[in-house]
Enzyme design. Structure first.
Site, mmCIF file in Angstrom:
data_model
loop_
_atom_site.group_PDB
_atom_site.id
_atom_site.type_symbol
_atom_site.label_atom_id
_atom_site.label_comp_id
_atom_site.label_asym_id
_atom_site.label_seq_id
_atom_site.Cartn_x
_atom_site.Cartn_y
_atom_site.Cartn_z
ATOM 1 N N CYS A 24 22.298 18.976 9.019
ATOM 2 C CA CYS A 24 23.015 19.712 7.973
ATOM 3 C C CYS A 24 24.522 19.751 8.244
ATOM 4 C CB CYS A 24 22.470 21.132 7.849
ATOM 5 S SG CYS A 24 22.554 22.090 9.378
ATOM 6 N N GLU A 29 25.127 25.151 21.483
ATOM 7 C CA GLU A 29 23.795 25.376 20.887
ATOM 8 C C GLU A 29 22.854 24.223 21.268
ATOM 9 O OE1 GLU A 29 22.269 23.696 18.289
ATOM 10 O OE2 GLU A 29 23.857 22.393 17.528
ATOM 11 N N PRO A 30 21.598 24.541 21.568
ATOM 12 C CA PRO A 30 20.678 23.526 22.089
ATOM 13 C C PRO A 30 19.955 22.696 21.032
ATOM 14 C CG PRO A 30 19.628 25.679 22.149
ATOM 15 C CD PRO A 30 21.018 25.891 21.605
ATOM 16 N N GLU A 37 17.520 35.595 6.607
ATOM 17 C CA GLU A 37 17.758 34.504 7.558
ATOM 18 C C GLU A 37 17.924 35.011 8.988
ATOM 19 O OE1 GLU A 37 21.111 31.015 8.242
ATOM 20 O OE2 GLU A 37 20.850 31.869 6.243
ATOM 21 N N THR A 38 18.655 36.131 9.155
ATOM 22 C CA THR A 38 18.893 36.656 10.505
ATOM 23 C C THR A 38 17.603 37.120 11.156
ATOM 24 O OG1 THR A 38 21.131 37.352 9.882
ATOM 25 C CG2 THR A 38 20.191 38.336 11.870
#
EC number: 1.2.1.70
Length: 416
Positions: A50, A110-111, A188-189
């Protein structure tokens, strides 16, 4: 051939353009085959997420790769080119290693991106667009990303509200898998919170939401139980951890409701994390002895500290990437020498075969064997040293001491 990479990401292009250059999962195999057919080596890997679309090829023609991207998505050159970044050679290696290590991500460290790059590589192998060079590049990259994770703290500290909320719970409860969690909201959170909880072994989750159907859809993915907001008082006493994030203009949990739940729990401690703005949980809840309330502001200060920690770790990670990219390019250069070595050996063996054949023919005609052996040795020596002798002579005439030194070293003339 040389490595080429072109791409568009969240730093260079709008969401609108990123959507236009993205590759649909069901068409990625054919796209890779099409791109690979434009290279002389048949090697190409497309990474499409994305936030980025990147094309990695083993080809010398950068312009052709750009042209293919524009043609495939039917986009104009003027629309695409200003947003493109382009790399060649070692820059490609370094960029791919940075991307896979999370150093180029929207959220530093971020992984998830590593998994996405691995998935792209698997799809390229399925499409048959990976050979020796690309295979080695991506396998090395995965090893480097693992090294970055192991040798730095790039991914240790929470930098998202959802991750920070779960990290706080991990610090308070030694084993999250033994806890019961109540999640309020289904946006979403909260969905991200649920995913982090699931990854940490939490099996008992209840999701409370104003719209029960939205909660049920989320619960199906995580094996949780859906309830309405009105049912919260019945389930609150069972919750060790409460994490709330709704768009409600008024608090959902009041001091009285929490106090009653704590009495039913016989004053076992309860962690409440309110990540909503405005607040979902009344501030007075923090006054209760067995309630530990944290707000989004508490988490934000943790996140800011953690981001500073990640930036520090990223500096060390960049050094690892730079060093490892150098090592990979040494391997690439060694490949480039293979053809020269093969050609040199083939040429020498052809000279040998020709002279041996002549000597055998003369021997068959009754020539003196001792004389023929000496003649063969002399001719073979002269033929083999002709090219090096010419190179030494020309370097000396030019006064090119650097080339002369390299030739002497290559011929073993400077050995003690």
């Amino acid at each position: 051939m040389s490595l080429v990479a072109i791409g568009i990401n969240h730093k260079t292009a709008t969401v609108d353009l990123r959507e236009k250059v993205a590759f649909a999962p069901d068409k990625i195999h054919e796209a890779m085959k099409s791109l690979a057919s434009r290279t002389k080596t048949g090697e190409a890997v497309i990474v499409s997420t994305c936030n980025r679309t990147e094309l990695y090829c083993n080809t010398g023609d950068e312009a052709d790769v750009i042209s293919w991207l524009e043609s495939y998505h039917q986009l104009s050159h003027d629309d695409v080119l200003p947003c493109l970044y382009k790399y060649q050679g070692q820059q490609v290696v370094q960029h791919l290693m940075r991307v896979s290590s999370g150093l180029d991500s929207l959220i530093l460290g971020e992984p998830q991106i590593l998994g996405q790059v691995k998935q792209s590589f698997v799809k390229a192998k399925e499409a048959g667009t990976v050979a020796v060079t690309m295979d080695r590049l991506f396998q090395n990259t995965f090893s480097v990303a693992k090294k970055v994770r192991t040798e730095t703290e790039i991914g240790a500290a929470a930098v998202s509200v959802a991750f920070a909320a779960v990290s706080m719970a991990k610090h308070i409860f030694s084993a999250l898998s033994a806890t019961k969690v109540l999640l309020i909201g289904a946006g979403e959170t909260i969905e991200l919170v649920a995913r982090h909880l699931k990854d940490n072994g939490v099996d008992s989750m209840i999701v409370a939401n104003r719209t029960i159907s939205r909660a049920e859809a989320m619960c199906e993915e995580f094996g949780a139980t859906a309830i309405t907001l009105e049912q919260i008082p019945d389930f609150l006493p069972k919750a060790d951890i409460v994490i709330s994030s709704t768009a409600s203009p008024l608090p959902i949990l009041g001091k009285g409701m929490v106090e009653k739940a704590l009495k039913q729990r016989r004053h076992q401690p309860m962690l409440l994390v309110d990540i909503a703005v405005p607040r979902d949980i009344e501030a007075e809840v923090a006054d209760l002895d067995d309630a530990f309330l944290y707000t989004v502001d508490d988490l934000q200060s943790i996140i800011e500290q953690n981001m500073a920690s990640r930036r520090e770790a990223a500096e060390k990670a960049e050094l690892i990437v730079e060093e490892e990219s150098h090592h990979f390019m040494e391997w690439i250069r060694s490949l480039e020498s293979v053809d020269s070595i093969r050609e040199y050996r083939s040429q020498s063996m052809a000279i040998r075969d020709e002279l041996v054949e002549r000597a055998i023919n003369k021997l068959a005609q009754g020539g003196d064997s001792e004389q023929l052996i000496l003649e063969l040795a002399n001719k073979l020596t002269n033929k083999l040293i002709h090219a090096p002798t010419q190179a030494l002579t020309q370097a000396s005439r030019r006064g090119d001491l650097n080339s002369l030194g390299q030739l002497r070293a290559a011929l073993g003339l400077d050995k003690d």
